[in-house]
Design a protein around this motif. Structure first.
Motif, PDB file in Angstrom:
ATOM      1  N   GLU A  38      -6.957   7.554  -8.284  1.00  0.00           N
ATOM      2  CA  GLU A  38      -7.452   8.927  -8.105  1.00  0.00           C
ATOM      3  C   GLU A  38      -8.505   8.975  -6.993  1.00  0.00           C
ATOM      4  OE1 GLU A  38      -8.592  11.234 -11.609  1.00  0.00           O
ATOM      5  OE2 GLU A  38      -7.650   9.703 -12.864  1.00  0.00           O
ATOM      6  N   ILE A  39      -9.387   7.991  -6.994  1.00  0.00           N
ATOM      7  CA  ILE A  39     -10.416   7.925  -5.951  1.00  0.00           C
ATOM      8  C   ILE A  39      -9.764   7.805  -4.576  1.00  0.00           C
ATOM      9  CG2 ILE A  39     -12.257   6.466  -4.986  1.00  0.00           C
ATOM     10  CD1 ILE A  39     -13.097   5.829  -7.861  1.00  0.00           C
ATOM     11  N   MET A  40      -8.732   6.981  -4.487  1.00  0.00           N
ATOM     12  CA  MET A  40      -8.045   6.772  -3.209  1.00  0.00           C
ATOM     13  C   MET A  40      -7.441   8.070  -2.673  1.00  0.00           C
ATOM     14  SD  MET A  40      -7.871   3.345  -2.363  1.00  0.00           S
ATOM     15  CE  MET A  40      -6.255   2.782  -1.846  1.00  0.00           C
ATOM     16  N   ASN A  41      -7.158   9.010  -3.559  1.00  0.00           N
ATOM     17  CA  ASN A  41      -6.558  10.282  -3.151  1.00  0.00           C
ATOM     18  C   ASN A  41      -7.580  11.394  -2.926  1.00  0.00           C
ATOM     19  OD1 ASN A  41      -3.878   9.290  -3.251  1.00  0.00           O
ATOM     20  ND2 ASN A  41      -3.801   9.589  -5.465  1.00  0.00           N
ATOM     21  N   MET A  42      -8.869  11.109  -3.147  1.00  0.00           N
ATOM     22  CA  MET A  42      -9.895  12.125  -2.930  1.00  0.00           C
ATOM     23  C   MET A  42     -10.105  12.370  -1.438  1.00  0.00           C
ATOM     24  SD  MET A  42     -13.043  11.179  -5.535  1.00  0.00           S
ATOM     25  CE  MET A  42     -13.746  10.218  -4.208  1.00  0.00           C
ATOM     26  N   PRO A  43     -10.314  13.601  -1.017  1.00  0.00           N
ATOM     27  CA  PRO A  43     -10.616  13.836   0.401  1.00  0.00           C
ATOM     28  C   PRO A  43     -11.930  13.191   0.838  1.00  0.00           C
ATOM     29  CG  PRO A  43     -10.877  15.851  -0.901  1.00  0.00           C
ATOM     30  CD  PRO A  43     -10.208  14.856  -1.786  1.00  0.00           C
ATOM     31  N   GLU A  44     -12.900  13.077  -0.083  1.00  0.00           N
ATOM     32  CA  GLU A  44     -14.186  12.481   0.266  1.00  0.00           C
ATOM     33  C   GLU A  44     -14.089  10.973   0.484  1.00  0.00           C
ATOM     34  OE1 GLU A  44     -14.796  16.230  -1.878  1.00  0.00           O
ATOM     35  OE2 GLU A  44     -13.661  14.405  -2.362  1.00  0.00           O
ATOM     36  N   TYR A  45     -13.116  10.345  -0.160  1.00  0.00           N
ATOM     37  CA  TYR A  45     -12.962   8.891  -0.027  1.00  0.00           C
ATOM     38  C   TYR A  45     -12.079   8.620   1.190  1.00  0.00           C
ATOM     39  CZ  TYR A  45     -12.924   4.028  -1.545  1.00  0.00           C
ATOM     40  OH  TYR A  45     -13.110   2.660  -1.615  1.00  0.00           O
ATOM     41  N   TYR A  46     -12.728   8.576   2.340  1.00  0.00           N
ATOM     42  CA  TYR A  46     -12.047   8.585   3.638  1.00  0.00           C
ATOM     43  C   TYR A  46     -11.379   7.260   3.994  1.00  0.00           C
ATOM     44  CZ  TYR A  46     -16.364   6.151   4.702  1.00  0.00           C
ATOM     45  OH  TYR A  46     -17.410   5.262   4.670  1.00  0.00           O
ATOM     46  N   LEU A  47     -11.738   6.181   3.306  1.00  0.00           N
ATOM     47  CA  LEU A  47     -11.297   4.851   3.713  1.00  0.00           C
ATOM     48  C   LEU A  47      -9.778   4.691   3.793  1.00  0.00           C
ATOM     49  CD1 LEU A  47     -14.221   4.475   2.183  1.00  0.00           C
ATOM     50  CD2 LEU A  47     -13.673   2.053   2.410  1.00  0.00           C
ATOM     51  N   PRO A  48      -9.005   5.118   2.779  1.00  0.00           N
ATOM     52  CA  PRO A  48      -7.556   4.886   2.856  1.00  0.00           C
ATOM     53  C   PRO A  48      -6.895   5.562   4.052  1.00  0.00           C
ATOM     54  CG  PRO A  48      -8.195   5.452   0.621  1.00  0.00           C
ATOM     55  CD  PRO A  48      -9.385   5.704   1.479  1.00  0.00           C
ATOM     56  N   GLU A  49      -7.313   6.803   4.354  1.00  0.00           N
ATOM     57  CA  GLU A  49      -6.680   7.512   5.472  1.00  0.00           C
ATOM     58  C   GLU A  49      -7.032   6.875   6.816  1.00  0.00           C
ATOM     59  OE1 GLU A  49      -4.283   9.847   5.510  1.00  0.00           O
ATOM     60  OE2 GLU A  49      -4.252   9.361   3.373  1.00  0.00           O
ATOM     61  N   LEU A  50      -8.296   6.424   6.960  1.00  0.00           N
ATOM     62  CA  LEU A  50      -8.675   5.763   8.204  1.00  0.00           C
ATOM     63  C   LEU A  50      -7.934   4.435   8.358  1.00  0.00           C
ATOM     64  CD1 LEU A  50     -12.538   6.357   8.510  1.00  0.00           C
ATOM     65  CD2 LEU A  50     -10.659   7.654   9.535  1.00  0.00           C
ATOM     66  N   GLU A  51      -7.812   3.708   7.258  1.00  0.00           N
ATOM     67  CA  GLU A  51      -7.093   2.434   7.311  1.00  0.00           C
ATOM     68  C   GLU A  51      -5.615   2.665   7.631  1.00  0.00           C
ATOM     69  OE1 GLU A  51      -8.164  -0.853   4.612  1.00  0.00           O
ATOM     70  OE2 GLU A  51      -6.112  -0.682   3.868  1.00  0.00           O
ATOM     71  N   LYS A  52      -5.021   3.668   7.004  1.00  0.00           N
ATOM     72  CA  LYS A  52      -3.614   3.989   7.259  1.00  0.00           C
ATOM     73  C   LYS A  52      -3.386   4.354   8.721  1.00  0.00           C
ATOM     74  CE  LYS A  52       0.053   7.150   5.762  1.00  0.00           C
ATOM     75  NZ  LYS A  52       0.388   8.262   4.821  1.00  0.00           N
ATOM     76  N   ALA A  53      -4.263   5.204   9.263  1.00  0.00           N
ATOM     77  CA  ALA A  53      -4.108   5.629  10.661  1.00  0.00           C
ATOM     78  C   ALA A  53      -4.227   4.446  11.612  1.00  0.00           C
ATOM     79  CB  ALA A  53      -5.155   6.688  10.997  1.00  0.00           C
ATOM     80  N   LEU A  54      -5.152   3.523  11.308  1.00  0.00           N
ATOM     81  CA  LEU A  54      -5.335   2.366  12.178  1.00  0.00           C
ATOM     82  C   LEU A  54      -4.149   1.404  12.077  1.00  0.00           C
ATOM     83  CD1 LEU A  54      -7.217   1.099  14.227  1.00  0.00           C
ATOM     84  CD2 LEU A  54      -8.526   0.084  12.340  1.00  0.00           C
ATOM     85  N   LEU A  55      -3.596   1.252  10.880  1.00  0.00           N
ATOM     86  CA  LEU A  55      -2.402   0.409  10.714  1.00  0.00           C
ATOM     87  C   LEU A  55      -1.207   0.999  11.461  1.00  0.00           C
ATOM     88  CD1 LEU A  55      -2.625  -0.654   6.969  1.00  0.00           C
ATOM     89  CD2 LEU A  55      -2.535  -2.196   8.935  1.00  0.00           C
ATOM     90  N   ILE A  56      -1.037   2.306  11.374  1.00  0.00           N
ATOM     91  CA  ILE A  56       0.057   2.944  12.105  1.00  0.00           C
ATOM     92  C   ILE A  56      -0.081   2.666  13.601  1.00  0.00           C
ATOM     93  CG2 ILE A  56       0.987   5.192  12.816  1.00  0.00           C
ATOM     94  CD1 ILE A  56       0.342   6.180   9.952  1.00  0.00           C
TER      95      ILE A  56
END
Length: 311
Positions: A38-56
């Motif tokens: 759930e935390i990973m899907n929060m808009p405030e928890y920016y880490l997963p989206e930044l990591e995903k964008a960098l991996l892409i």
């Protein structure tokens, strides 16, 4: 020693210290792992989206190190593997044979990871290993062929300085010459943005932290009243250290497996560190343990970093 006995011994020892503390490793029972998703899907928890964008952006550059070679990808604390599949997709194109070995404490999550990975990338072999990755890494690292070991999610930040050095040395010792270690790190940035990630307005990080007490009640015959504790988080932009605590709202006595622990009003349990780094700090930490780093293998975007270190 059983896992439950180890958990009990850790809790009793930690709660008798001044200040009280419990390792963040114990967040991740089945319920805790679900809340963390759930935390990973929060808009405030920016880490997963930044990591995903960098991996892409950089997956092909990373995969180029394994061109036309078989590779075994070992991931510590793999979770559902959703971001890792970005890298596995690139490796499946550039490498001859890809085996993915996700390690995690939660076997159910690993099974979901395996099913999703096999469905998305049929050519990748998946061999799951459930358990504490400090104990299961040796089994995974013993597999034949060139290895790429992943430690994503900026989880290195959960360790104190001594444990960080010990962890990186352990990784280095488990790799062979020609293997690689891919490390993801959250970098120092706007303090307000970081603070919201660890104390969100939805109360999900609070629920995650308080589940540690609920887990003690479930597994260790504890009698914590969760409504008598609250989540508190801080961030120091100078040190880069975000910390989480559980605060006792009143003077109280708690029983755990027949043993009593006293709390003063306002007394805290330190539950987690989440250190943020500058890239030169990470480079130095890795090189201190013997890793070789090419400047072209350091990737950064929007305050998030990936470092590919070789042995």
């Amino acid at each position: 020693m059983s896992q439950q006995k180890a958990f009990l011994d850790h809790v009793i020892e930690g709660l008798r210290q001044k200040p009280k503390k419990i390792s963040s490793l114990y967040f991740y029972d089945t319920k805790g792992s679900r809340i963390f998703q759930e935390i990973m899907n929060m808009p405030e928890y920016y880490l997963p989206e930044l990591e995903k964008a960098l991996l892409i952006k950089e997956a092909e550059s990373i995969a180029a190190h394994f061109k036309e070679e078989p590779v075994t990808v070992i991931e510590l604390g793999a979770g559902d593997g959703s971001k890792t599949r970005i890298l596995l997709e690139s490796l499946s194109v550039s490498s001859r044979n890809v085996t993915y070995v996700p390690l995690d404490i939660d076997k159910d999550v690993l099974e979901e990871n395996k099913q999703a990975t096999v469905k998305a990338i049929p050519g990748v072999q998946v061999k799951i290993i459930a358990g504490n990755y400090f104990e299961t890494l040796s089994k995974a690292a013993g597999m034949e062929g060139k290895k790429l070991l992943l430690f994503m999610g900026s989880n290195l930040g959960n360790f104190d300085e001594n444990r960080t050095r010990d962890f990186l040395k352990m990784i280095y010792d488990h790799l062979d010459g020609g293997d690689y270690f891919l490390l993801a790190v959250d970098l120092k940035k706007d303090p307000k943005k970081i603070a919201k990630a660890y104390d969100d307005p939805h109360g999900i990080t609070a629920k995650f932290n308080l589940n540690l007490l609920a887990r003690m009640n479930r597994e260790l015959e504890g009698d914590f009243r969760l409504d008598q504790f609250e989540h508190y988080a801080t961030y120091n932009p100078l040190s880069g250290l975000a910390q989480s605590f559980l605060v006792s709202k009143k003077r109280q006595k708690v029983q755990i497996a027949g043993q009593f622990i006293e709390f003063e009003a306002g007394e805290v349990i330190h539950t987690e560190n989440s250190r943020k780094y500058a890239l030169p700090e990470i480079k130095q930490l890795l090189e201190n343990e013997g890793f070789l780093i090419n400047p072209s293998d350091i990737f950064e975007q929007e305050g998030y970093g990936l470092v590919l270190a070789g042995k």
